[in-house]
Design an enzyme around this catalytic site. Structure first.
Site, short mmCIF file in Angstrom:
data_model
loop_
_atom_site.label_atom_id
_atom_site.label_comp_id
_atom_site.label_asym_id
_atom_site.label_seq_id
_atom_site.Cartn_x
_atom_site.Cartn_y
_atom_site.Cartn_z
CB THR A 4 -0.90 0.01 1.25
OG1 THR A 4 -1.67 -1.19 1.29
CG2 THR A 4 -1.81 1.22 1.26
CD GLU A 5 -1.14 5.38 -1.17
OE1 GLU A 5 -0.30 5.94 -1.89
OE2 GLU A 5 -2.37 5.41 -1.39
CG LEU A 6 5.30 2.54 -3.97
CD1 LEU A 6 6.43 3.18 -4.78
CD2 LEU A 6 5.12 1.10 -4.38
#
Length: 393
Positions: free
Chosen positions: A154-156
Site C-alpha cells: 500500500t502506497e509503496l
C-alpha cells in the site's frame, strides 16, 4: 549490465536499455458523511452514490482509454489492483475489467500482489497483512487466472521487514520509493536485492512525477513536455532501467485528455523505439539485468507527500486516534466491514499535510475538510466496529 556506449542500427547512442511502467489501480469505498444523530446502520456507512459516480467517471476518462492506448502502442506495463478496485469495477464498470483482461491475455501486462483492502496492515499486524495479501492474490487468480510473483505494498510503504514478509509469501520482486536519501547512494535506475534476497526496484520519482504531476503545469520551466523531449531524457539517463511508477488515473483523470496525455504515450512508444529502448514488465528485469547490490532500508518509507514516510496517515492527533481506535476494533463482530475501514485513504483524508502537499490532499478528499473526514470516520467505527454490539467507549 547496460550496454552503455552501444548504438542501434540508426546510429543513435544507447544509454538506457529498458523502461518499466508500473501503475496503481485503486479506489476506496468512501464513507457517507453521516453523524451520530443520523442513527445509521452498518450498511449505510458507505457512500454508494459517490463511489459509483467517481468510478464510472474515471473508467470512462482514464482506465478504459489508457489501457486501449497501452495495448495499441505495444507498451508493456505492470498493474497492481486493490480488491476494493476490483469490487467497484465489477459493480460499476465491467468493461474496465474486460479490457484489462484483454491486456493481461496479450502478454503485455503483469499483475502484482498487494493488500486486498489497500490497508496499513503491514505496519501493525503481520497476520492481518498476510491474510489481505492472500485474498488479493486469490482474486487475481479467480478473475484473471493470474498468480502474481511481484509485490507492491500500500502506497509503496516499505522497510526490510515488509520485504522479508513478501519474500516469505513467495514473491520474487518488490518495489519501493527511491527517496532522496536512498538515491544519494543507490540510483533508482538499477536492479537491487533486499537483505531477505527478494529483488528490489526503486521508483525514479523525479521522472515519474514529470508525467503524473508536471505534464500540464504551464509554469513548469520544461513545459510543454513532449514525447521526444522525454525520450531523450530517458536515453541520456545513466543506468539499466527507468522505473516509472504512478497512479493509473494520471492518464485521462489527473492529466485530462485535452492536455494531450494519450498522444504523449503513443508518440513516446515510437521515440523510445528509435533509441533502442524497450518497455518490460517487473518480473522480466532479472532476466535482463544483474543486481547492482544490496539495499537495506530499516526506516519505513512510502511514496506519499514530500516527506516520503508515514506522516500522510499518522501525521496528526486525529489520524493517530482514528488508527488506534481502528486497531482496537479488530475483535469486532463486523469483521468484513472493519477490513474496509482499514483502507488507507479514509485516514489519509484526515491529513493536513505540509503546505506543499495541501493541494494534493484537498484534491483527493471528498469532504474537503480533514476534520469532517475524522468525524465521519469515527462515527462509522463507533457504529459498526463494536464487539458484541456494544459501542466502544
Amino acid at each position: 549490465m547496460g550496454k552503455i556506449g552501444n548504438k542501434n542500427d540508426r546510429g543513435v547512442q544507447i544509454n538506457m536499455e529498458n523502461i518499466v511502467f508500473y501503475f496503481e489501480l485503486h479506489q476506496p469505498f468512501r464513507l457517507r458523511p453521516l453523524r451520530m444523530q443520523d442513527n445509521a446502520t452498518a450498511m449505510d456507512i458507505f457512500w454508494e452514490e459517490k463511489n459509483r459516480e467517481i468510478f464510472k467517471r474515471i473508467s470512462e476518462n482514464a482506465y478504459i482509454p489508457a489501457t486501449q492506448t497501452l495495448m495499441e502502442s505495444g507498451i508493456k506495463s505492470t498493474f497492481s489492483m486493490s480488491g476494493t478496485f476490483i469490487e467497484q469495477a465489477m459493480k460499476y464498470s465491467p468493461k474496465t475489467l474486460d479490457i484489462i483482461e484483454d491486456y493481461v491475455k496479450s502478454g503485455m501486462c503483469e499483475l502484482m500482489g498487494e493488500t486486498y483492502f489497500h490497508s496499513l496492515a503491514s505496519i501493525w499486524d503481520e497476520e492481518e497483512f498476510e491474510y489481505q495479501v492472500r485474498e488479493q492474490t486469490k482474486t487475481m487468480k479467480n478473475i484473471f487466472n493470474y498468480s502474481p510473483v511481484s509485490f507492491r505494498n500500500t502506497e509503496l510503504i516499505y522497510n526490510n521487514r515488509i520485504a522479508e514478509m513478501a519474500k516469505n509469501m513467495g514473491f520474487r520482486n518488490i518495489i519501493a520509493e527511491g527517496t532522496d536519501e536512498i538515491s544519494k547512494n543507490f540510483s533508482p535506475n538499477y536492479r537491487y536485492v533486499a537483505p531477505s534476497g527478494i529483488n528490489l526496484y526503486l521508483r525514479n520519482y523525479s521522472m515519474s512525477d514529470n508525467i503524473s504531476f508536471r505534464f500540464s503545469n504551464t509554469v513548469w520551466n520544461e513545459y510543454p513536455l513532449t514525447a521526444d523531449k522525454y525520450a531523450k531524457w530517458i536515453q541520456n539517463s545513466p543506468g539499466d532501467i527507468m522505473n516509472l511508477y504512478m497512479d493509473y488515473e494520471t492518464f485521462g483523470e489527473h492529466q485530462r485528455k485535452e492536455t494531450g496525455i494519450f498522444d504523449f504515450i503513443r508518440y513516446l512508444s515510437k521515440y523510445i523505439e528509435d533509441y533502442g529502448i524497450k518497455t518490460i514488465k517487473i518480473d522480466e528485469i532479472a532476466k535482463e539485468h544483474n543486481a547492482r547490490g544490496m539495499v537495506s532500508i530499516e526506516k519505513t518509507i512510502s511514496w506519499a507527500d514530500t516527506r516520503r514516510d508515514l506522516s500522510a496517515w499518522l501525521g496528526n492527533a486525529m489520524q493517530n486516534e482514528a488508527f488506534n481506535r481502528l486497531k482496537l476494533c479488530s475483535a469486532s463482530d463486523n469483521k468484513e466491514i472493519w477490513r474496509y475501514m482499514q483502507t488507507s485513504d479514509l485516514i489519509y483524508y484526515m491529513s493536513m499535510g505540509n503546505p506543499e502537499d495541501f493541494t494534493v490532499h484537498e484534491y483527493f478528499n471528498p469532504y474537503r475538510s480533514p476534520y469532517l473526514a475524522f468525524i465521519y470516520y469515527m462515527f462509522a467505527l463507533d457504529n459498526t466496529c463494536s464487539s458484541h454490539n456494544e459501542r466502544i467507549e
